[in-house]
Design a protein around this motif. Structure first.
Motif, PDB file in Angstrom:
ATOM      1  N   TYR B 101      -8.598  -6.854 -17.836  1.00  0.00           N
ATOM      2  CA  TYR B 101      -7.951  -6.685 -16.524  1.00  0.00           C
ATOM      3  C   TYR B 101      -8.277  -5.319 -15.929  1.00  0.00           C
ATOM      4  CZ  TYR B 101      -5.172 -10.904 -16.908  1.00  0.00           C
ATOM      5  OH  TYR B 101      -4.788 -12.214 -16.984  1.00  0.00           O
ATOM      6  N   VAL B 102      -8.556  -5.296 -14.629  1.00  0.00           N
ATOM      7  CA  VAL B 102      -8.840  -4.047 -13.914  1.00  0.00           C
ATOM      8  C   VAL B 102      -7.639  -3.727 -13.021  1.00  0.00           C
ATOM      9  CG1 VAL B 102     -10.426  -2.858 -12.352  1.00  0.00           C
ATOM     10  CG2 VAL B 102     -11.267  -4.652 -13.859  1.00  0.00           C
ATOM     11  N   ALA B 103      -7.175  -2.468 -13.063  1.00  0.00           N
ATOM     12  CA  ALA B 103      -6.062  -2.048 -12.198  1.00  0.00           C
ATOM     13  C   ALA B 103      -6.611  -1.753 -10.805  1.00  0.00           C
ATOM     14  CB  ALA B 103      -5.383  -0.815 -12.784  1.00  0.00           C
ATOM     15  N   MET B 104      -6.159  -2.541  -9.807  1.00  0.00           N
ATOM     16  CA  MET B 104      -6.609  -2.347  -8.423  1.00  0.00           C
ATOM     17  C   MET B 104      -5.484  -1.707  -7.617  1.00  0.00           C
ATOM     18  SD  MET B 104      -9.655  -3.651  -8.405  1.00  0.00           S
ATOM     19  CE  MET B 104     -10.193  -4.207  -6.808  1.00  0.00           C
ATOM     20  N   PRO B 105      -5.836  -0.915  -6.579  1.00  0.00           N
ATOM     21  CA  PRO B 105      -4.781  -0.289  -5.765  1.00  0.00           C
ATOM     22  C   PRO B 105      -3.890  -1.348  -5.112  1.00  0.00           C
ATOM     23  CG  PRO B 105      -6.925   0.603  -5.207  1.00  0.00           C
ATOM     24  CD  PRO B 105      -7.170  -0.567  -6.097  1.00  0.00           C
ATOM     25  N   ASN B 106      -2.587  -1.065  -5.068  1.00  0.00           N
ATOM     26  CA  ASN B 106      -1.638  -2.005  -4.472  1.00  0.00           C
ATOM     27  C   ASN B 106      -1.550  -1.754  -2.966  1.00  0.00           C
ATOM     28  OD1 ASN B 106       0.312  -3.869  -4.040  1.00  0.00           O
ATOM     29  ND2 ASN B 106       1.812  -2.989  -5.453  1.00  0.00           N
ATOM     30  N   ILE B 107      -2.636  -2.124  -2.257  1.00  0.00           N
ATOM     31  CA  ILE B 107      -2.692  -1.890  -0.807  1.00  0.00           C
ATOM     32  C   ILE B 107      -2.753  -3.228  -0.097  1.00  0.00           C
ATOM     33  CG2 ILE B 107      -4.099  -0.968   1.068  1.00  0.00           C
ATOM     34  CD1 ILE B 107      -4.955   1.248  -0.901  1.00  0.00           C
ATOM     35  N   ASN B 108      -1.852  -3.391   0.876  1.00  0.00           N
ATOM     36  CA  ASN B 108      -1.827  -4.611   1.671  1.00  0.00           C
ATOM     37  C   ASN B 108      -2.489  -4.312   3.021  1.00  0.00           C
ATOM     38  OD1 ASN B 108      -1.218  -6.861   3.103  1.00  0.00           O
ATOM     39  ND2 ASN B 108       0.994  -6.805   2.707  1.00  0.00           N
ATOM     40  N   PRO B 109      -3.710  -4.829   3.246  1.00  0.00           N
ATOM     41  CA  PRO B 109      -4.413  -4.488   4.492  1.00  0.00           C
ATOM     42  C   PRO B 109      -3.606  -4.845   5.743  1.00  0.00           C
ATOM     43  CG  PRO B 109      -5.856  -5.666   3.008  1.00  0.00           C
ATOM     44  CD  PRO B 109      -4.495  -5.725   2.400  1.00  0.00           C
ATOM     45  N   MET B 110      -2.805  -5.921   5.661  1.00  0.00           N
ATOM     46  CA  MET B 110      -1.982  -6.340   6.806  1.00  0.00           C
ATOM     47  C   MET B 110      -0.996  -5.236   7.175  1.00  0.00           C
ATOM     48  SD  MET B 110      -3.032  -9.504   6.957  1.00  0.00           S
ATOM     49  CE  MET B 110      -2.588 -10.430   5.492  1.00  0.00           C
ATOM     50  N   GLU B 111      -0.345  -4.696   6.144  1.00  0.00           N
ATOM     51  CA  GLU B 111       0.638  -3.630   6.347  1.00  0.00           C
ATOM     52  C   GLU B 111      -0.026  -2.406   6.969  1.00  0.00           C
ATOM     53  OE1 GLU B 111       2.579  -2.735   2.675  1.00  0.00           O
ATOM     54  OE2 GLU B 111       3.631  -1.012   3.532  1.00  0.00           O
ATOM     55  N   GLU B 112      -1.229  -2.095   6.471  1.00  0.00           N
ATOM     56  CA  GLU B 112      -1.946  -0.929   6.993  1.00  0.00           C
ATOM     57  C   GLU B 112      -2.315  -1.132   8.459  1.00  0.00           C
ATOM     58  OE1 GLU B 112      -2.123   1.775   5.230  1.00  0.00           O
ATOM     59  OE2 GLU B 112      -1.269   0.750   3.498  1.00  0.00           O
ATOM     60  N   MET B 113      -2.719  -2.363   8.811  1.00  0.00           N
ATOM     61  CA  MET B 113      -3.104  -2.633  10.198  1.00  0.00           C
ATOM     62  C   MET B 113      -1.902  -2.478  11.127  1.00  0.00           C
ATOM     63  SD  MET B 113      -6.239  -3.069  10.028  1.00  0.00           S
ATOM     64  CE  MET B 113      -6.896  -3.775  11.510  1.00  0.00           C
ATOM     65  N   VAL B 114      -0.745  -2.979  10.669  1.00  0.00           N
ATOM     66  CA  VAL B 114       0.469  -2.863  11.489  1.00  0.00           C
ATOM     67  C   VAL B 114       0.817  -1.390  11.686  1.00  0.00           C
ATOM     68  CG1 VAL B 114       2.948  -3.298  11.524  1.00  0.00           C
ATOM     69  CG2 VAL B 114       1.392  -5.123  10.878  1.00  0.00           C
ATOM     70  N   ASN B 115       0.744  -0.604  10.601  1.00  0.00           N
ATOM     71  CA  ASN B 115       1.026   0.834  10.704  1.00  0.00           C
ATOM     72  C   ASN B 115       0.023   1.521  11.625  1.00  0.00           C
ATOM     73  OD1 ASN B 115       3.285   0.933   9.147  1.00  0.00           O
ATOM     74  ND2 ASN B 115       2.169   1.278   7.239  1.00  0.00           N
ATOM     75  N   MET B 116      -1.225   1.029  11.579  1.00  0.00           N
ATOM     76  CA  MET B 116      -2.260   1.617  12.407  1.00  0.00           C
ATOM     77  C   MET B 116      -1.947   1.402  13.889  1.00  0.00           C
ATOM     78  SD  MET B 116      -6.312   0.979  12.133  1.00  0.00           S
ATOM     79  CE  MET B 116      -6.441  -0.365  13.278  1.00  0.00           C
ATOM     80  N   ILE B 117      -1.507   0.191  14.238  1.00  0.00           N
ATOM     81  CA  ILE B 117      -1.150  -0.089  15.632  1.00  0.00           C
ATOM     82  C   ILE B 117       0.012   0.810  16.051  1.00  0.00           C
ATOM     83  CG2 ILE B 117      -0.234  -1.839  17.201  1.00  0.00           C
ATOM     84  CD1 ILE B 117      -1.765  -3.905  15.488  1.00  0.00           C
ATOM     85  N   SER B 118       0.995   0.931  15.153  1.00  0.00           N
ATOM     86  CA  SER B 118       2.160   1.770  15.450  1.00  0.00           C
ATOM     87  C   SER B 118       1.742   3.222  15.678  1.00  0.00           C
ATOM     88  CB  SER B 118       3.151   1.654  14.298  1.00  0.00           C
ATOM     89  OG  SER B 118       4.098   2.666  14.353  1.00  0.00           O
TER      90      SER B 118
END
Lengths: 138, 145
Positions: B101-118
């Motif tokens: 198993y590889v540990a991947m960053p827990n990043i939700n691109p959807m959440e980032e896009m919403v924050n980006m618009i804000s």
């Protein structure tokens, strides 16, 4: 005719309006800058106190009012303006305790700028008028 | 001059929103980063804003505390997400653990896009406020011209 009567109260009153508007602009800029700050409470000018006719009467000028709808002379003293927290709208769905309503704030900002420009233009025109009289219309 | 304070306040908002935007860009760029300098996968970063009194002199801060709570905004701290990383089964990956198993960053691109618009909207609002203050100051300079 005393000299200060030439310039009358128009310019002084408008000057106070300009002061009040620039102060208001500061409050609005503060609210806009903190639109995403958690727990920030939006502020607005407390104008209610300034509208108190007894406090705001221009000294030395009396206006007899025989009817409730007659005009009152009011004078705004910009040095004693207070700020108060904005009462949040009933349905504030933000969970971070912030009370800035960005749409209302932007509307107020546009209105404030227009009214400031209007007052500045009025002073400008008043001075132009005086200049016109001094030069005898030339 | 109230206008210079207005402009300073709006500028603080601009710089805070820009920093937020930079962090969002960093989060999106590192959506697949499995190793950082500190070891382990990249962790999502978020700016925490705090209100800040804009006046510099003591007297003005004192009077402002008494009646006028005008404030700019500052980035109080940069919060690093502490949620556990997403585990992805990829046995060939050099960073895979013993179970593949590889540990991947827990990043939700959807959440980032919403924050980006804000953040974009916040930046635009501050630009408008700054422009309004500038226009008002320029109009005041026109008096008597």
């Amino acid at each position: 005719m005393p000299l200060d009567k030439i310039f009358s109260d128009t310019i002084t009153t408008l000057e106070k309006s300009l002061n009040l508007r620039s102060f208001q602009n500061r409050a609005l800029a503060s609210n806009i800058a903190n639109m995403d700050t958690p727990n920030y409470k939006a502020v607005e000018l407390d104008v209610a106190e300034k509208m108190n006719p007894k406090k705001g009467l221009v000294p030395g000028i009396k206006l007899i009012r025989t009817h409730g709808d007659h005009l009152q002379i009011r004078n705004y003293r910009s040095d004693s303006i207070k700020l108060k927290a904005v009462t949040p709208t009933a349905y504030n769905l933000r969970g971070d305790g912030n009370t800035v309503d960005i749409d209302r704030t932007m509307g107020k900002l546009a209105e404030n700028t227009l009214l400031y420009n209007a007052a500045a233009q009025l002073i400008s025109k008043k001075l132009k008028g005086l200049s016109n009289v001094i030069k005898g219309g030339n | 001059m109230d206008f210079f304070n207005s402009i300073q306040t709006s500028s603080s908002g601009l710089s805070a929103q820009r920093l937020r935007m930079n962090l969002i860009a960093g989060n999106l760029a590192n959506v697949n980063t499995t190793r950082t300098r500190l070891g382990g996968p990249y962790r999502r970063k978020e700016a925490i804003f705090a209100a800040q009194t804009m006046n510099s002199t003591f007297n003005r801060i004192l009077t402002d505390r008494q009646k006028n709570q005008f404030s700019g905004v500052t980035v109080d701290r940069i919060y690093e997400d502490s949620t556990s990383p997403l585990m992805k089964y990829e046995p060939q990956h050099p960073h895979a653990d013993d179970n593949g198993y590889v540990a991947m960053p827990n990043i939700n691109p959807m959440e980032e896009m919403v924050n980006m618009i804000s953040a974009t909207r916040g930046y635009e609002a501050n630009i408008t406020a700054l422009k309004a203050a500038k226009d008002m100051a320029l109009k005041a300079l026109e008096i008597g011209r």
